[in-house]
Design a protein around this motif. Structure first.
Motif: not given
Length: 269
Positions: A170-174, A247-248, A252-253, A259-260
């Motif tokens: 998810l972080a990468t996709a964002t 969980a963290i 965060a993601s 935000f993204g």
């Protein structure tokens, strides 16, 4: 969040999933045969490693069964992630083609609308991971290396691992909300990192193992919890710490995603 609204979203998600499954099962023979062939092809990937280990013995003190365990846990964690959120991995096509605009008009969160799109069944990976895990754990139980509770702990590890892999994906996709094109980055953060973490991190240089633990935390999917479960290193707190890391990462993601998506600019197509 309103509980009634959440239940409504979950029912919608279930409906979309059932619709996809029914469409995939229209050709049952092709589905079954394709699944079995894909499973055999994927099992052969680990068999090549097992043959080398059988010939030369353990690698850096890790037996073939321990490496099989790492391999299987990573495979099953990835299977859970990609079964329920595969379209997160394919966000680029929504950004390039403007299909994300359609999801923005739906009365549910965008991520919740995205996840069940083209729900992906992965029985081949499930068979592969389940077979190797049963073989590896069974051998270690018979030798007395682990007890029966290792099976229960492993289920917990697989679930937390799926959360970590989803968070990384998810972080990468964002990042695509800024770059649009993300496939090459996904090759590093998801595919290459996950493939490397299928084996003990002690095989790699210090800088690389640190990268796989702290920058792209795939090492917490299988390697770190296995140090305690298979070898008795560190302590039982490792399992709780792994859950905390999951969980963290998830928190965060999700925050990064929220935000993204505010930076998303429609293609206009």
């Amino acid at each position: 969040m309103n509980p009634a609204k959440l239940r409504s979203w979950l029912r919608l998600y279930g409906l979309l999933v059932r619709t996809t499954i029914r469409s995939r099962m229209q050709y049952k023979f092709n589905f079954v045969v394709g699944t079995l062939l894909a499973a055999l092809v994927q099992i052969s990937e680990f068999l090549m490693v097992a043959i080398v280990l059988d010939r030369f013995g353990a690698i850096r003190g890790w037996s073939v069964y321990e490496i099989g365990y790492l391999f299987a846990v990573m495979t099953l964690s990835k299977t859970i992630y990609r079964t329920f959120a595969d379209e997160v991995h394919h966000l680029e096509k929504y950004l390039v083609g403007g299909e994300l605009d359609q999801l923005l008009t739906r009365p549910i969160p965008v991520l919740f609308a995205l996840m069940p799109q083209k729900f992906r069944l992965m029985p081949a990976e499930l068979l592969q991971g389940g077979f190797i895990l049963s073989w590896a754990l069974g051998a270690m139980m018979r030798s007395g290396q682990v007890g029966w509770t290792a099976g229960i702990a492993t289920l917990f590890i697989i679930l937390t691992g799926a959360v970590i892999l989803f968070s990384i994906g998810l972080a990468t996709a964002t990042l695509g909300f800024w770059t649009t094109r993300i496939v090459e980055l996904q090759n590093i953060t998801e595919d290459a990192a996950r493939t490397a973490a299928q084996y003990p991190l002690t095989l790699y240089p210090k800088w690389m193992s640190s990268l796989l633990l702290f920058a792209i935390p795939v090492g917490f999917v299988n390697y770190v919890p296995s140090l305690y479960l298979l070898r008795g290193d560190l302590g039982p707190w490792v399992l709780a710490a792994t859950a905390g890391i999951a969980a963290i990462c998830l928190f965060a993601s999700l925050r990064f995603w929220r935000f993204g998506i505010t930076k998303y600019q429609s293609t206009g197509s």
